[in-house]
Design an enzyme around this catalytic site. Structure first.
Site, short mmCIF file in Angstrom:
data_model
loop_
_atom_site.label_atom_id
_atom_site.label_comp_id
_atom_site.label_asym_id
_atom_site.label_seq_id
_atom_site.Cartn_x
_atom_site.Cartn_y
_atom_site.Cartn_z
NE ARG A 165 4.25 1.63 -1.54
CZ ARG A 165 5.44 1.06 -1.44
NH1 ARG A 165 6.44 1.51 -2.14
NH2 ARG A 165 5.61 0.05 -0.62
CG HIS A 205 10.66 -30.91 -26.93
ND1 HIS A 205 11.11 -32.19 -27.17
CD2 HIS A 205 11.64 -30.08 -27.35
CE1 HIS A 205 12.32 -32.14 -27.70
NE2 HIS A 205 12.67 -30.86 -27.82
CD GLU A 248 10.42 -7.81 -18.58
OE1 GLU A 248 10.28 -8.77 -17.82
OE2 GLU A 248 9.96 -6.68 -18.32
CE LYS A 303 7.73 0.50 -10.28
NZ LYS A 303 7.72 -0.36 -11.47
CD GLU A 359 3.64 -5.93 -14.99
OE1 GLU A 359 4.50 -6.00 -15.88
OE2 GLU A 359 3.87 -5.47 -13.86
CE LYS A 361 6.70 -5.22 -18.00
NZ LYS A 361 7.90 -5.48 -17.32
CG ASN A 386 3.18 -0.84 2.73
OD1 ASN A 386 2.66 -1.82 2.21
ND2 ASN A 386 4.40 -0.42 2.40
N GLY A 387 1.75 -3.35 4.81
CA GLY A 387 2.40 -4.58 5.27
C GLY A 387 1.36 -5.60 5.70
CD1 TRP A 438 -2.53 -4.51 -4.99
CD2 TRP A 438 -1.98 -5.89 -3.34
NE1 TRP A 438 -2.38 -5.75 -5.53
CE2 TRP A 438 -2.04 -6.62 -4.54
CE3 TRP A 438 -1.65 -6.56 -2.16
CZ2 TRP A 438 -1.78 -7.99 -4.59
CZ3 TRP A 438 -1.39 -7.93 -2.21
CH2 TRP A 438 -1.46 -8.62 -3.43
CB CYS A 493 -0.86 0.01 1.25
SG CYS A 493 -1.82 -1.50 1.43
C1 AGP Z 1 7.39 -6.01 -13.50
O1 AGP Z 1 6.77 -5.35 -14.55
C2 AGP Z 1 6.51 -6.41 -12.41
N1 AGP Z 1 5.77 -5.31 -11.90
C3 AGP Z 1 7.10 -7.33 -11.37
O2 AGP Z 1 7.29 -8.56 -11.99
C4 AGP Z 1 8.40 -6.90 -10.67
O3 AGP Z 1 9.46 -6.91 -11.57
C5 AGP Z 1 8.68 -7.85 -9.49
O4 AGP Z 1 7.64 -7.74 -8.57
C6 AGP Z 1 10.00 -7.58 -8.82
O5 AGP Z 1 10.06 -6.30 -8.26
P1 AGP Z 1 11.42 -5.68 -7.75
O6 AGP Z 1 12.29 -5.52 -8.91
O7 AGP Z 1 11.02 -4.39 -7.11
O8 AGP Z 1 11.99 -6.64 -6.75
#
Ligand code: AGP
Length: 617
Positions: free
Chosen positions: A29, A509, A486, A612, A493, A490, A104-105, A78, A2
């Site tokens: 966040r 395979h 990657e 994030k 996500e 993306k 937050n936590g 969140w 959060c």
């Molecule tokens: C990436 O687009 C994502 N939001 C996510 O996979 C992110 O890379 C992952 O949570 C790791 O975060 P960090 O690099 O802050 O450790």
């Protein structure tokens, strides 16, 4: 996961409005509910609801509080415990509505604590773990201790992770901030206003001077002043270093772009230029630790893990030792019987707060005290840095979009710089040869700039072309598997499409059975040692009716000619540039994901269910 923000001031400032703007800057966040509390004439005034901040603001005017109010706390959530509803959104209050808490936590022992408080007659309104805190403080205040000690005694009973900001109706200018495992920063305008926030951009328009709270530290914020204590030695204040943030506000705001994700893709060239200036001494230090290591591991999560896969490939080329890449959530399980004492662990995290990564390196240190942690992060003072023997900071600047973009390219770049330091130390390549790799690295910002200038229309065209396809592959070999993975991440996500990055060889395979006439496959094909084999794989898919889209370098002939659509990255087709292709190829896939999100009417900055920074297991 959060975002939290607090302000206490002796100036005539609109604290509600400032708090609202601050949580908007923290929305990456978490964004399923939010709330603001101000203190006014010995009362707490609360506004909160479920939904995105702007929608809630339209409904209930979140920042509309009386003029004389000098203190506010704000939260963007969140959800972890309890669905995103008005009642579960923060702040949470005690029985008498005197104490407000934002968090937050995750509090792991909240059920036991809640039972204890219920047995003492406390009444709970929400399903959250957070609500336990105001009740614990309320209970402690009955014992005639002051507010600081009431908070100290409350958090001592809590297990888990927290960044907390707390205010009390009878303490008009006091905010108490305390943390364990969740980030919390205090910003200050001396003598005027003090802020706390889970991330710097929240208060960046007002001050660049800040203190970074460590685990088990508590800060007493008053207007324009702050005092720090240790939770476990709270009688005497302690001194902390003031940091000056170099980030500009521009970097934390959209600056004319429709979304942060797009802006941050366009910031990649400059982020890379800054990262190219990281000092040789710190790179050399990293390189030497790797040279002397017996066993080397590299670990991270999500995008950072794919940057690690690319980096491992580049470093191994010059190091001549195997580096094992393990996702941080599996690190302990995989190594519990085999982590040797002379191991070196490279840990990568843009936020430096990913809990699975922090846990992995903490476990490694506990298990074998002599293990060395080399970390790469974008955030000075983040949790990961406290557990590290050596630290490299990528210079991406603030990344607000939930999707990691510029941090990925800078993470791969900084690992490439370490790799070249290793090459110099080992003297396995001539100076002239090493210089060519450096030249290639230094040309990358311009390569990306040129690509972004000339290829957007093509990417949009491909997106429209792929629109009907709910699934397809990115296929690649060698280092480009990291690029493909990657790209797949993306698209999942931000565009909500289950698109996989896969090994082109391995796809035979099983996944090849998905291919029908017109089924799209995107081949990632820099001209490296895997190129000829990839041509073979491409033909296998083409002859089964696959529609081939390829990502190649500018002067590519073979694969480009075999493809239905070709995206060309304007870089030379030599081995020096190809080694670093994840840095120059991934921006194309980021752009593809961005426009795919728009095509599906999705907000790329706020993907569904994501935050994030993942600070829960
Ligand atoms: C990436 O687009 C994502 N939001 C996510 O996979 C992110 O890379 C992952 O949570 C790791 O975060 P960090 O690099 O802050 O450790």
């Amino acid at each position: 996961m959060c975002g939290i923000f607090g302000i206490t001031t002796n100036q005539n400032k609109p604290v509600g409005k400032i708090a609202l703007e601050a949580i908007k800057r923290l929305e990456y966040r978490g964004y399923d509910s939010c709330g603001i509390v101000t203190q006014y004439e010995s009362q707490l005034l609360v506004k909160k609801d479920a939904g995105k901040i702007e929608e809630i603001n339209q409904r209930i005017k979140l920042d509309d509080f009386p003029n004389g109010s000098r203190l506010a706390l704000a939260h963007t959530r969140w959800a972890t415990h309890g669905p995103p509803t008005k009642i579960n959104s923060h702040p949470h209050l005690d029985c008498d509505d005197k104490i407000a808490v934002i968090h937050n936590g995750i509090l792991e022992n909240f059920i036991e604590l809640k039972e204890e408080m219920l047995s003492k007659g406390h009444v709970f309104k929400s399903e959250t773990d957070t609500e336990i805190i105001p009740h614990l403080i309320e209970e402690n205040l009955k014992k005639n201790v002051d507010l600081k000690d009431a908070v100290v005694n409350a958090v001592k009973k809590c297990k888990g992770a927290y960044g907390l900001a707390i205010c009390h109706a009878d303490y008009p200018d006091t905010i108490i901030a305390v943390r364990r495992e969740s980030p919390l920063i205090v910003g200050i305008e001396e003598g005027k206003t003090t802020y706390c926030a889970s991330d710097i951009p929240a208060f960046l328009p007002y001050t660049r001077n800040c203190y970074i709270l460590e685990d088990d530290e508590i800060a007493i914020l008053k207007a324009g002043t702050v005092e720090f204590y240790d939770v476990y030695n709270s009688n005497f204040p302690k001194k902390k270093d003031l940091h000056h943030v170099e980030w500009s506000m521009d970097a934390a705001e959209k600056g004319g772009y429709e979304h942060f994700m797009l802006k941050e893709i366009y910031e990649e060239p400059d982020a890379l230029r800054r990262t190219l200036k990281v000092t040789n001494d710190s790179l050399k230090d990293f390189a030497k630790s790797l040279l002397s290591a017996e066993n080397i591991y590299i670990t991270a999560a999500g995008t950072s893990f794919y940057a690690a896969l690319a980096g491992k490939f580049i470093i191994t080329k010059f190091l001549g030792k195997y580096i094992q890449a393990i996702e941080c959530s599996e690190f302990k399980t995989e190594l519990i019987n085999s982590l040797e004492k002379d191991s070196v662990i490279i840990a990568i995290s843009q936020s430096g707060e990913t809990i699975d990564l922090i846990e992995a390196i903490r476990w490694a240190k506990d298990y074998q005290a002599s293990v060395k942690i080399l970390s790469i992060t974008n955030i000075v003072g983040s949790s990961i840095t406290r557990h590290s023997d050596k630290i490299l900071i990528t210079q991406a600047g603030p990344e607000i979009g939930v999707a990691a973009t510029k941090t990925f390219v800078t993470q791969v770049l900084i690992q490439s710089l370490v790799a070249l330091e290793i090459a110099k130390l080992r003297k396995i390549e001539s100076q002239n040869e090493i210089q060519k790799y450096y030249d290639a690295l230094h040309s990358i910002p311009e390569v990306i700039e040129r690509f972004l200038t000339k290829s957007v229309d093509l990417i949009k065209y491909i997106v429209r072309n792929l629109e009907k396809n709910l699934n397809f592959f990115f296929l690649a070999r060698g280092i480009s598997i990291a690029t493909a993975k990657e790209g797949g991440l993306k698209l999942k996500e931000v565009a909500c499409r289950f698109i996989e990055g896969y090994s082109a060889a391995h796809a035979k395979h099983g996944p090849i059975s998905l291919v029908r006439e017109g089924y799209p496959i995107i081949f990632i094909a820099p001209p490296d040692e895997t190129y000829e084999r990839l041509v073979g794989n491409l033909m296998e898919f083409k002859s089964r009716g696959g529609k081939i889209i390829s990502l190649v370098v500018e002067d590519d002939k073979k694969i480009g000619d075999l493809s239905d659509i070709t995206i060309r990255i304007p870089q030379p087709g030599d081995k020096y540039h190809s080694l670093f292709s994840p840095i120059t190829f991934v921006p194309a896939l980021q752009l593809l994901a961005y426009y795919a999100a728009l095509e599906h009417n999705l907000d790329p900055d706020k993907p569904l269910n994501l935050a994030k920074t993942v600070t829960v297991h």
